[in-house]
Each structure stands twice: as structure tokens, then as C-alpha cells.
Motif scaffolding. Structure first.
Motif, PDB file in Angstrom:
ATOM      1  N   PHE A  15       0.856  -1.172   0.000  1.00 17.70           N
ATOM      2  CA  PHE A  15       0.000   0.000   0.000  1.00 17.70           C
ATOM      3  C   PHE A  15       0.899   1.232   0.000  1.00 17.70           C
ATOM      4  O   PHE A  15       2.073   1.168   0.340  1.00 17.70           O
ATOM      5  CB  PHE A  15      -0.928   0.012   1.225  1.00 17.70           C
ATOM      6  CG  PHE A  15      -0.226  -0.277   2.528  1.00 17.70           C
ATOM      7  CD1 PHE A  15       0.405   0.721   3.240  1.00 17.70           C
ATOM      8  CD2 PHE A  15      -0.209  -1.568   3.031  1.00 17.70           C
ATOM      9  CE1 PHE A  15       1.037   0.445   4.435  1.00 17.70           C
ATOM     10  CE2 PHE A  15       0.420  -1.835   4.233  1.00 17.70           C
ATOM     11  CZ  PHE A  15       1.043  -0.842   4.925  1.00 17.70           C
ATOM     12  N   PRO A  16       0.384   2.400  -0.398  1.00 18.68           N
ATOM     13  CA  PRO A  16       1.208   3.596  -0.523  1.00 18.68           C
ATOM     14  C   PRO A  16       1.836   4.015   0.790  1.00 18.68           C
ATOM     15  O   PRO A  16       1.319   3.730   1.868  1.00 18.68           O
ATOM     16  CB  PRO A  16       0.203   4.644  -1.025  1.00 18.68           C
ATOM     17  CG  PRO A  16      -0.941   3.864  -1.568  1.00 18.68           C
ATOM     18  CD  PRO A  16      -1.006   2.609  -0.782  1.00 18.68           C
ATOM     19  N   GLY A  17       2.910   4.738   0.710  1.00 24.45           N
ATOM     20  CA  GLY A  17       3.591   5.200   1.902  1.00 24.45           C
ATOM     21  C   GLY A  17       2.876   6.336   2.582  1.00 24.45           C
ATOM     22  O   GLY A  17       2.982   6.515   3.780  1.00 24.45           O
ATOM     23  N   GLY A 193      -7.960   0.004   7.593  1.00 20.55           N
ATOM     24  CA  GLY A 193      -6.643   0.331   8.126  1.00 20.55           C
ATOM     25  C   GLY A 193      -6.559   0.011   9.605  1.00 20.55           C
ATOM     26  O   GLY A 193      -7.582  -0.211  10.270  1.00 20.55           O
ATOM     27  N   VAL A 194      -5.325  -0.026  10.117  1.00 20.07           N
ATOM     28  CA  VAL A 194      -5.099  -0.305  11.533  1.00 20.07           C
ATOM     29  C   VAL A 194      -4.041   0.652  12.071  1.00 20.07           C
ATOM     30  O   VAL A 194      -3.239   1.208  11.315  1.00 20.07           O
ATOM     31  CB  VAL A 194      -4.646  -1.762  11.757  1.00 20.07           C
ATOM     32  CG1 VAL A 194      -5.694  -2.736  11.259  1.00 20.07           C
ATOM     33  CG2 VAL A 194      -3.310  -2.033  11.074  1.00 20.07           C
ATOM     34  N   CYS A 195      -4.069   0.829  13.374  1.00 19.12           N
ATOM     35  CA  CYS A 195      -3.026   1.566  14.079  1.00 19.12           C
ATOM     36  C   CYS A 195      -2.384   0.626  15.086  1.00 19.12           C
ATOM     37  O   CYS A 195      -3.077   0.064  15.947  1.00 19.12           O
ATOM     38  CB  CYS A 195      -3.601   2.794  14.787  1.00 19.12           C
ATOM     39  SG  CYS A 195      -4.077   4.135  13.683  1.00 19.12           S
ATOM     40  N   GLY A 215      -4.800  -7.046   2.566  1.00 24.36           N
ATOM     41  CA  GLY A 215      -5.110  -5.758   1.972  1.00 24.36           C
ATOM     42  C   GLY A 215      -5.437  -4.681   2.978  1.00 24.36           C
ATOM     43  O   GLY A 215      -6.118  -3.704   2.652  1.00 24.36           O
ATOM     44  N   VAL A 216      -4.958  -4.832   4.213  1.00 24.96           N
ATOM     45  CA  VAL A 216      -5.231  -3.861   5.278  1.00 24.96           C
ATOM     46  C   VAL A 216      -3.940  -3.129   5.623  1.00 24.96           C
ATOM     47  O   VAL A 216      -3.008  -3.741   6.145  1.00 24.96           O
ATOM     48  CB  VAL A 216      -5.800  -4.560   6.533  1.00 24.96           C
ATOM     49  CG1 VAL A 216      -6.024  -3.556   7.652  1.00 24.96           C
ATOM     50  CG2 VAL A 216      -7.095  -5.288   6.195  1.00 24.96           C
ATOM     51  N   PRO A 217      -3.838  -1.832   5.357  1.00 25.34           N
ATOM     52  CA  PRO A 217      -2.607  -1.091   5.625  1.00 25.34           C
ATOM     53  C   PRO A 217      -2.468  -0.649   7.081  1.00 25.34           C
ATOM     54  O   PRO A 217      -3.454  -0.497   7.799  1.00 25.34           O
ATOM     55  CB  PRO A 217      -2.731   0.128   4.713  1.00 25.34           C
ATOM     56  CG  PRO A 217      -4.200   0.352   4.615  1.00 25.34           C
ATOM     57  CD  PRO A 217      -4.838  -1.006   4.660  1.00 25.34           C
TER      58      PRO A 217
END
Length: 497
Positions: A15-17, A193-195, A215-217
Motif C-alpha cells: 500500500f502507498p507510503g 486500516g489499523v493503528c 489488503g489492510v494497511p
């Protein structure tokens, strides 16, 4: 703002930075769905009252005051009760039993209101009308809501009408939640997304790689959760229990989400305990989570056992022609006995002989060692989709779960319940940890959460987790829900091989 995803040189994610927005715009399915539910309820209420009025009075005409009350005020009061009992709140619609409970509460309240009003003002309300209109309307509302819920779940299976979710917590817990959510798309959640806390050595761990494969950034660290949730525009944030997540952290996150449409979910440390066992109670001025003891003994267990035996006895009588037909088909298909008896471990570790219709060749156990390397089951159980030991009739029986029907006799004898944990083999119990052994506190079941959530497709940890959830949260309502969903699981044949 933008959130930078840090990575060690030489390692990359898919995934993108830099991410400015990962979630779709706010979904508009909920208001539309709510309006459709309201229209369906109006149709059900008005239709049931008109039908009951016509059936009760026929060609005769009621007194004008009574007609106004029955055809005007009762439907209006009924629909108002549905609003008052919050049967149209988004969080209750489309999932769980709460929606149906609120419809039942509103309908019972309407019945009580009609009765009280009739007594207080000395109104002569036709009892026949009330007996027909309210039960018919309640049943129709529940039926229409169930049909709309199934439609909604079908849309979610296609990726529509989903909520974007940000998950915050430690790696293992986050990965487990992401996997669980991905398996249950009908819940309407999509993790975008996750933190996570930073790795000790600064390198990507196994969990980050597994998340990337799903597929989870990773959108940031725990301390960036508030900024990420706002900038990503998610519909909801789920926070898992971690040492870094304290009251101050949750307050700041809640304040940040106040200006958005996002919901905040906080998972308790004991995620498998739900329902009536959990209550928030004030203790010394503090709101504390109170966990009631699970009801594993006493009167309710006696009632459950009585119901199991009566229901299984009725089932044997009703299904007797089917049982005889299956027995004849097995005998005609292959040599060997009709029934297969296997020792299983039941309540408090006591063993019993579990019955099944034989679906394999007679030397199946002897051939198991040669097929061990081809297992497609989990770490403990042997499963094989195209098992060469299964007979032609056996494949049909397994696909429709008909091979399990003789377990009605086990229920009748008191060895099993209609609903409960999966009955384990002795070799499985030998490798149980302390958590898994807790499932032996109740009788194993002919069906259970494992049956309606994938059966053979489940891994070992997920199978144990589902069994423990049942043990911790058993209730009659839970049993009836599982029995109802078992019918759908049998028709879909998911994990049946």
C-alpha cells in the motif's frame, strides 16, 4: 493531514507510503434502509388492523368511535411505540436479536396500552379484533424485517452497504479481529486500516505482513489513532484492550470523533462474555463492568435437559420414515453396519458412544494413517474434502448433515443436548489446554456455533473460541437462535465434507 507509514529499508508493503484518505465517503445506505423498514412496518400494521377489522365485523359496521379507535388510534399508537422503543435506530437494524426484541417490546406495550385504555375509559373494544390484529401484525413485522435483513446481508456479501472501520490495538489482537471481520461480511464492516504500536526492532513483523496480505494497511501508531480516524474519514473506530489504551486515550479519541460521523467501539478484555451476564454498575462512584457467573447448573439446566429429551423424542417419531429410508440406502450402497459408533467425551469428561449413520467404508479407521498427510482440516482434526473412504450415499448424507440424525438417540439418552459444543474425541481432549477443557462443563450438542459458522472450514483456535462462547453465554434464546440458523447452514452445506 497525511499519515506516513514507516518501513525498514528493503521491506515494503502493498500500500502507498502516504495516505490522505483510505475510506469511501460516508455511506448512505442506512437512511434508505431505515425508510424501507418504516414503510414495511406501516404496511404490516395497517394491513393487520384492516384484516382483523374486516374479519371481526364483516359487513356490519362498528360504532364510529370504536371504528376510529381500531382503525386510527391503534395503528398510530403501535407505530409510535416502535419509535419510542428505538426499533428504528441504525445500530439495532440488520444484525442481532436486539431489533426483534424491540419490535416485541413495542407490540406488547401496545397491547397493554389498548387494554388499559379500554378499562380506564370503559370502552367496548372487540376482543376478537385485538386477538387477531396485534399477533398478526407483530408476526408480519418480524417476517418483513427478517426478509429485508437477508437482502441486506446478500448486498454485503457483494461488498455493498459496508461501514469502513479503523482497528486500534496490539498486533495479535488486531490481526485476529481483522480475520474475524473478513469472515463475517454480513456484519457490514470493512477494515480499511489499523493503528499498531511500533515494533521493538523497527522491522515489519509477522502480523504486519499478514495484514498486508489481507489488503489492510498500517496507517500509524497508537498515539496517532485520533488523527488517522479523522483524516481517513472512517465510519467507525474499534479499540482493543492494550496497556497504552487508558481512560485519557479514549477520552481524547472520543473528543476527536465528536466532529465526525464515526462511531467508537471499545472491546472489553473479556470479549467472549456478552448478553445478560454483562452489566455496568456503579461501585464507589465508579462505573465498573460486572460479570455474572455463567448458569451451568440448577433449574435452568434441568429445564434444558427436559426440553432436549422431549424434542429429540418427537424428532425421532417424526423422522422415523427418513431414518428407515437412509438405513436402507446405506445397506444397498455398501457392505457393513448402518450405524457408526464412536467414543466421544461428554459432560465433565465422561465418555459415551456417539451414533452416526455410516458414511464411510468399514475399514475407514485402518486407512486413516495412510491419508494423514492429505488432511485439509485444522491442526487437531483430520478432514479431507475428497476423502476416498466416503461412500456414494455417504457423500449425500454428509453434505446435508443427515449422517448426524442418529445423535437424536444420544440426546434422548441424556448423553448430548440439541445445542452445545462439538463432541470431542479422547485424543483431542488429551491436548486440551485449560481454556478448552472448560467446554466439558456442558453437554456436547447435535448442533452449535461451530455448525453454523463453517464446521470443517474452521481452524482449531476458532473452533475452541466458538465452543467457549457458547459455554459462557448459554441461554434458551441463544439455543433457539442456533437451531434456527442450523437450517440455513445445512442448506448451504458450508464446511460439510
Amino acid at each position: 493531514m497525511s499519515v506516513e507509514v514507516r518501513a525498514v529499508p528493503g521491506e515494503s508493503l502493498s500500500f502507498p507510503g502516504r495516505i490522505t484518505r483510505v475510506a469511501p465517503p460516508r455511506t448512505h445506505w442506512a437512511p434508505v434502509y431505515r425508510r424501507r423498514v418504516v414503510v414495511a412496518d406501516v404496511v404490516a400494521v395497517v394491513g393487520s388492523t384492516l384484516f382483523a377489522y374486516a374479519l371481526r365485523f364483516g359487513n356490519a359496521h362498528a360504532h364510529p368511535v370504536q371504528a376510529l379507535l381500531l382503525l386510527g388510534l391503534v395503528p398510530v399508537a403501535w407505530l409510535a411505540a416502535l419509535f419510542v422503543f428505538r426499533a428504528y435506530e441504525r445500530r439495532f437494524m440488520g444484525l442481532g436479536n436486539e431489533e426483534y426484541d424491540r419490535v416485541l417490546q413495542a407490540s406488547v406495550f401496545t397491547l397493554a396500552l389498548v387494554g388499559t385504555t379500554s378499562w380506564a375509559f370503559q370502552l367496548e373494544i372487540a376482543r376478537g379484533y385485538v386477538i387477531i390484529a396485534l399477533p398478526l401484525g407483530m408476526f408480519t413485522i418480524l417476517l418483513l424485517r427478517y426478509a429485508m435483513r437477508k437482502w441486506l446481508h446478500g448486498q454485503r456479501d457483494r461488498g455493498l452497504h459496508m461501514q469502513s472501520l479503523l482497528v486500534v490495538g496490539h498486533r495479535q489482537g488486531v490481526l485476529a479481529m481483522v480475520r474475524q471481520i473478513s469472515r463475517a461480511s454480513y456484519h457490514g464492516m470493512r477494515v480499511v486500516g489499523v493503528c499498531l504500536p511500533p515494533a521493538a526492532d523497527g522491522r515489519l513483523g509477522v502480523e504486519e505482513r499478514a495484514l498486508a496480505a489481507l489488503g489492510v494497511p498500517v496507517l500509524g501508531g497508537l498515539d496517532e489513532a485520533a488523527d488517522v480516524s479523522v483524516s481517513a474519514g472512517v465510519d467507525a473506530v474499534a479499540v482493543l484492550p492494550t496497556p497504552e489504551v487508558d481512560g485519557a486515550f479514549l477520552r481524547r479519541l472520543g473528543w476527536a470523533l465528536e466532529e465526525t460521523h464515526a462511531d467508537l467501539f471499545v472491546a472489553p478484555a473479556v470479549t467472549e462474555v456478552v448478553g445478560p451476564r454483562v452489566a455496568i454498575r456503579p461501585v464507589c462512584g465508579l462505573p465498573l463492568l460486572h460479570l455474572e457467573r455463567p448458569e451451568l447448573t440448577g433449574f435452568r439446566r434441568l429445564v434444558k435437559g427436559t426440553f432436549d429429551r422431549v424434542a429429540s423424542g418427537v424428532g425421532v417419531l417424526v423422522l422415523a420414515p427418513v431414518l428407515v429410508g437412509i438405513a436402507l440406502a446405506i445397506k444397498a450402497d455398501s457392505r457393513g453396519p448402518v450405524f457408526f459408533r464412536q467414543e466421544r467425551v461428554g459432560l465433565e469428561g465422561r465418555t459415551f458412544g456417539m451414533l452416526k449413520f455410516r458414511s464411510m467404508v468399514v475399514d475407514a479407521e485402518a486407512r486413516l494413517r495412510d491419508l494423514a498427510a492429505s488432511s485439509e482440516g485444522n491442526a487437531v482434526l483430520f478432514k479431507m474434502k475428497d476423502d476416498p473412504r466416503v461412500t456414494r450415499v455417504g457423500r449425500v448424507l454428509r453434505r446435508l448433515s443427515l449422517d448426524e440424525l442418529p445423535q437424536l438417540f444420544n440426546v434422548l439418552l441424556g448423553h448430548m443436548s440439541l445445542v452445545g459444543p462439538r463432541p470431542p474425541l479422547a485424543r483431542e481432549v488429551a491436548v486440551y489446554g485449560d481454556d478448552a477443557r472448560r467446554k466439558l462443563l456442558v453437554k456436547p450438542g447435535l448442533t452449535g456455533l461451530w455448525q453454523i459458522n463453517g464446521r470443517s472450514d474452521l481452524d482449531w483456535d476458532e473452533s475452541v473460541r466458538l465452543d467457549l462462547r457458547y459455554v459462557e453465554n448459554w441461554s434458551f434464546g441463544f439455543d433457539f437462535m442456533i437451531l434456527w440458523k442450523t437450517l440455513g447452514a445445512v442448506v448451504r452445506s458450508r464446511g460439510a465434507y
